[in-house]
Design a protein around this motif. Structure first.
Motif, PDB file in Angstrom:
ATOM      1  N   ARG A 211       5.696  -4.470  -4.027  1.00 34.82           N
ATOM      2  CA  ARG A 211       6.254  -3.777  -2.768  1.00 34.82           C
ATOM      3  C   ARG A 211       5.194  -3.628  -1.712  1.00 34.82           C
ATOM      4  NH1 ARG A 211      10.436   0.475  -5.451  1.00 34.82           N
ATOM      5  NH2 ARG A 211      11.874  -1.246  -5.029  1.00 34.82           N
ATOM      6  N   LEU A 212       3.904  -3.927  -2.545  1.00 36.49           N
ATOM      7  CA  LEU A 212       2.380  -3.978  -1.073  1.00 36.49           C
ATOM      8  C   LEU A 212       2.206  -4.847  -1.000  1.00 36.49           C
ATOM      9  CD1 LEU A 212       0.250  -1.784  -4.206  1.00 36.49           C
ATOM     10  CD2 LEU A 212       0.933  -1.106  -1.574  1.00 36.49           C
ATOM     11  N   ASN A 213       3.571  -6.233  -2.014  1.00 41.54           N
ATOM     12  CA  ASN A 213       2.928  -7.791  -1.620  1.00 41.54           C
ATOM     13  C   ASN A 213       3.530  -7.796  -0.175  1.00 41.54           C
ATOM     14  OD1 ASN A 213       0.454  -8.166  -3.346  1.00 41.54           O
ATOM     15  ND2 ASN A 213       1.783  -8.850  -4.620  1.00 41.54           N
ATOM     16  N   MET A 214       5.190  -7.236  -0.157  1.00 38.49           N
ATOM     17  CA  MET A 214       5.669  -7.159   0.788  1.00 38.49           C
ATOM     18  C   MET A 214       5.476  -6.471   2.720  1.00 38.49           C
ATOM     19  SD  MET A 214       8.883  -5.765  -0.806  1.00 38.49           S
ATOM     20  CE  MET A 214      10.463  -5.987   0.116  1.00 38.49           C
ATOM     21  N   MET A 215       3.711  -5.675   1.995  1.00 37.73           N
ATOM     22  CA  MET A 215       3.735  -5.237   2.862  1.00 37.73           C
ATOM     23  C   MET A 215       2.616  -5.982   4.604  1.00 37.73           C
ATOM     24  SD  MET A 215       2.252  -1.251   2.014  1.00 37.73           S
ATOM     25  CE  MET A 215       1.340  -1.367   3.343  1.00 37.73           C
ATOM     26  N   LYS A 216       2.809  -6.406   5.507  1.00 40.87           N
ATOM     27  CA  LYS A 216       2.365  -7.541   6.218  1.00 40.87           C
ATOM     28  C   LYS A 216       0.855  -7.179   6.184  1.00 40.87           C
ATOM     29  CE  LYS A 216       3.156  -7.481  11.461  1.00 40.87           C
ATOM     30  NZ  LYS A 216       3.338  -6.867  12.292  1.00 40.87           N
ATOM     31  N   ARG A 217       0.804  -8.395   5.858  1.00 39.03           N
ATOM     32  CA  ARG A 217      -0.701  -8.866   5.854  1.00 39.03           C
ATOM     33  C   ARG A 217      -1.670  -8.978   7.075  1.00 39.03           C
ATOM     34  NH1 ARG A 217      -4.039 -12.277   2.915  1.00 39.03           N
ATOM     35  NH2 ARG A 217      -5.450 -12.182   4.122  1.00 39.03           N
ATOM     36  N   GLY A 218      -3.174  -7.578   6.614  1.00 39.38           N
ATOM     37  CA  GLY A 218      -3.607  -6.825   7.678  1.00 39.38           C
ATOM     38  C   GLY A 218      -2.589  -5.907   7.992  1.00 39.38           C
ATOM     39  N   SER A 219      -2.163  -5.169   7.250  1.00 40.74           N
ATOM     40  CA  SER A 219      -1.385  -4.006   7.733  1.00 40.74           C
ATOM     41  C   SER A 219      -2.633  -2.803   7.120  1.00 40.74           C
ATOM     42  CB  SER A 219       0.171  -3.333   7.307  1.00 40.74           C
ATOM     43  OG  SER A 219       0.515  -4.023   5.895  1.00 40.74           O
ATOM     44  N   LEU A 220      -2.143  -1.236   7.723  1.00 36.88           N
ATOM     45  CA  LEU A 220      -2.377  -0.217   6.950  1.00 36.88           C
ATOM     46  C   LEU A 220      -1.243   0.508   6.294  1.00 36.88           C
ATOM     47  CD1 LEU A 220      -4.064   0.801  10.100  1.00 36.88           C
ATOM     48  CD2 LEU A 220      -4.850  -0.822   8.684  1.00 36.88           C
ATOM     49  N   LEU A 221      -2.258   1.230   5.238  1.00 41.89           N
ATOM     50  CA  LEU A 221      -1.348   2.326   4.248  1.00 41.89           C
ATOM     51  C   LEU A 221      -1.915   3.577   4.841  1.00 41.89           C
ATOM     52  CD1 LEU A 221       1.054   2.497   2.395  1.00 41.89           C
ATOM     53  CD2 LEU A 221      -0.526   2.959   0.405  1.00 41.89           C
ATOM     54  N   LEU A 222      -0.973   4.792   4.350  1.00 41.76           N
ATOM     55  CA  LEU A 222      -1.446   6.311   5.024  1.00 41.76           C
ATOM     56  C   LEU A 222      -0.839   6.878   3.591  1.00 41.76           C
ATOM     57  CD1 LEU A 222      -0.801   6.156   8.180  1.00 41.76           C
ATOM     58  CD2 LEU A 222      -3.565   5.877   7.048  1.00 41.76           C
ATOM     59  N   ASN A 223      -1.208   7.090   2.446  1.00 45.77           N
ATOM     60  CA  ASN A 223      -0.819   8.393   1.730  1.00 45.77           C
ATOM     61  C   ASN A 223      -1.193  10.186   1.598  1.00 45.77           C
ATOM     62  OD1 ASN A 223       1.070   9.045  -0.185  1.00 45.77           O
ATOM     63  ND2 ASN A 223       0.251   7.935  -1.644  1.00 45.77           N
ATOM     64  N   THR A 224      -0.554  10.426   1.930  1.00 43.06           N
ATOM     65  CA  THR A 224      -0.717  11.870   2.623  1.00 43.06           C
ATOM     66  C   THR A 224       0.599  13.147   1.448  1.00 43.06           C
ATOM     67  OG1 THR A 224      -0.313  12.238   4.776  1.00 43.06           O
ATOM     68  CG2 THR A 224      -2.234  12.279   4.797  1.00 43.06           C
ATOM     69  N   ALA A 225       0.885  12.361   0.894  1.00 39.47           N
ATOM     70  CA  ALA A 225       2.478  12.610  -0.295  1.00 39.47           C
ATOM     71  C   ALA A 225       1.645  13.661  -1.134  1.00 39.47           C
ATOM     72  CB  ALA A 225       3.609  11.477   0.581  1.00 39.47           C
ATOM     73  N   ARG A 226       2.065  11.707  -2.064  1.00 43.52           N
ATOM     74  CA  ARG A 226       1.837  12.531  -3.822  1.00 43.52           C
ATOM     75  C   ARG A 226       1.372  10.863  -3.488  1.00 43.52           C
ATOM     76  NH1 ARG A 226       1.906  16.674  -2.511  1.00 43.52           N
ATOM     77  NH2 ARG A 226       2.605  18.134  -3.130  1.00 43.52           N
ATOM     78  N   GLY A 227      -0.217  10.668  -4.808  1.00 41.01           N
ATOM     79  CA  GLY A 227      -0.205   9.670  -5.157  1.00 41.01           C
ATOM     80  C   GLY A 227       0.322   8.966  -6.004  1.00 41.01           C
ATOM     81  N   ALA A 228       1.005   9.629  -6.897  1.00 34.96           N
ATOM     82  CA  ALA A 228       1.957   8.390  -7.590  1.00 34.96           C
ATOM     83  C   ALA A 228       3.064   7.386  -6.943  1.00 34.96           C
ATOM     84  CB  ALA A 228       2.458   9.651  -8.611  1.00 34.96           C
TER      85      ALA A 228
END
Ligand code: MLT
Length: 299
Positions: A211-228
């Motif tokens: 799924r990370l590979n499905m993300m658009k090239r050059g995009s940003l990820l934010l995680n303020t929910a849960r690390g796992a």
């Protein structure tokens, strides 16, 4: 008098409300084994995210009537074990919402405008403005995974920034201003993906390598929910290879995360689980939780 053990930080107003009706024992440094040993003496247990309330703790708590979670996520509490013993688990899901939504934007703006690295550069006497050319949020697509309270507040703020907001949540309908899409579409079309889902057996590892590979090239990820929710090894690779342009992280699979390899990357901004760490949220959270605990104990 009922005895309540508080194992994580709880703001003063909540402690005051509790201590008017019960005997409070503050034990912020207590370890797992010690908690297991002392819990039989208590009728109530108050925790945040850093205390693991396992089935063993719950079964050892022979007098326990209530477990209070000062926050929203219940993933650190064995709910089935609590249910089987008739122990009520209470949380305060709305108390941290604004703080968590604002912190998501703190990470997003720090990341998109290189705030942390630019300040470090300035501190070292640098003035190379061309090194820190950032990205505007205006006109970008924000993909929100999890359209509950925090996701909804993040969406409102994103709309005010002139962003297009899409969302994915199999259990909630999209709030106004948000277009509900499938997960694959969200990942492949968002300039920024922001996680606001609860951690459950189903959502664990939601953003795996594929799924990370499905993300658009050059995009940003934010995680303020849960690390796992994210495979952190795959995230490291995606950031190092440049597939993802950056990540803003407030939560980690293991907390504290120690010297995570993610922290060595220039395109990462990270904070130590500060989503709910505002004065206002802490006061609100402690007062609301204290009242709920007293209700359960009928005090
Ligand atoms: C929550 O679940 O409410 C937040 O992660 C805050 C916290 O655990 O302290």
């Amino acid at each position: 008098m009922y005895r309540i053990m508080v194992t994580d930080h709880l703001a003063e107003p909540g402690l005051r409300i509790l201590s008017e009706r019960a005997h409070i024992h503050l034990a912020p440094e207590i370890g797992y084994e010690q908690l297991l040993k002392c819990i039989p003496e208590y009728h109530g247990l108050v925790v945040r995210s850093s205390t693991r309330v396992t089935g063993d703790i719950i079964h050892a708590g022979i007098q326990l009537k209530v477990i209070g979670r000062a926050g929203s996520g219940l993933d650190n509490i064995d709910l089935a074990a609590a249910g089987s013993r008739g122990i009520q688990v209470v949380n305060v899901p709305g108390a941290n919402t604004v703080a968590a939504a604002e912190h998501t934007f703190a990470l997003l703006l720090a990341l998109s405008r290189h705030v942390c690295h630019a300040f470090a550069h300035l501190r070292e006497g640098g003035w190379d403005r061309s090194r820190f050319v950032g990205m505007e949020l205006f006109g970008k697509t924000l993909g929100i995974i999890g359209l509950g309270r925090v996701g909804t507040e993040v969406a409102k703020r994103a709309v005010a920034f002139g962003m297009r907001v899409i969302g994915y949540d199999p259990c909630a309908s999209a709030p106004s201003g948000v277009t509900q899409v499938g997960l694959s579409e969200l990942l492949s079309t968002s300039d920024i993906v922001s996680l606001h889902a609860a951690l459950t057996p189903l959502s664990r590892g939601l953003l795996n390598r594929e799924r990370l590979n499905m993300m658009k090239r050059g995009s940003l990820l934010l995680n303020t929910a849960r690390g796992a929710l994210v495979d952190s090894d795959a995230l490291y690779e995606a950031l190092q290879s440049g597939h993802l342009a950056g990540a803003g992280l407030d939560v980690f699979e293991t907390e504290p995360p120690g010297r995570s390899p993610l922290f060595s990357l220039k395109n990462v901004v990270a904070t130590p689980h500060l989503g709910s760490a505002t004065y206002e949220a802490q006061v609100r959270c402690s007062e609301q939780l204290a009242r709920r605990i007293l209700e359960v104990l009928a005090l």
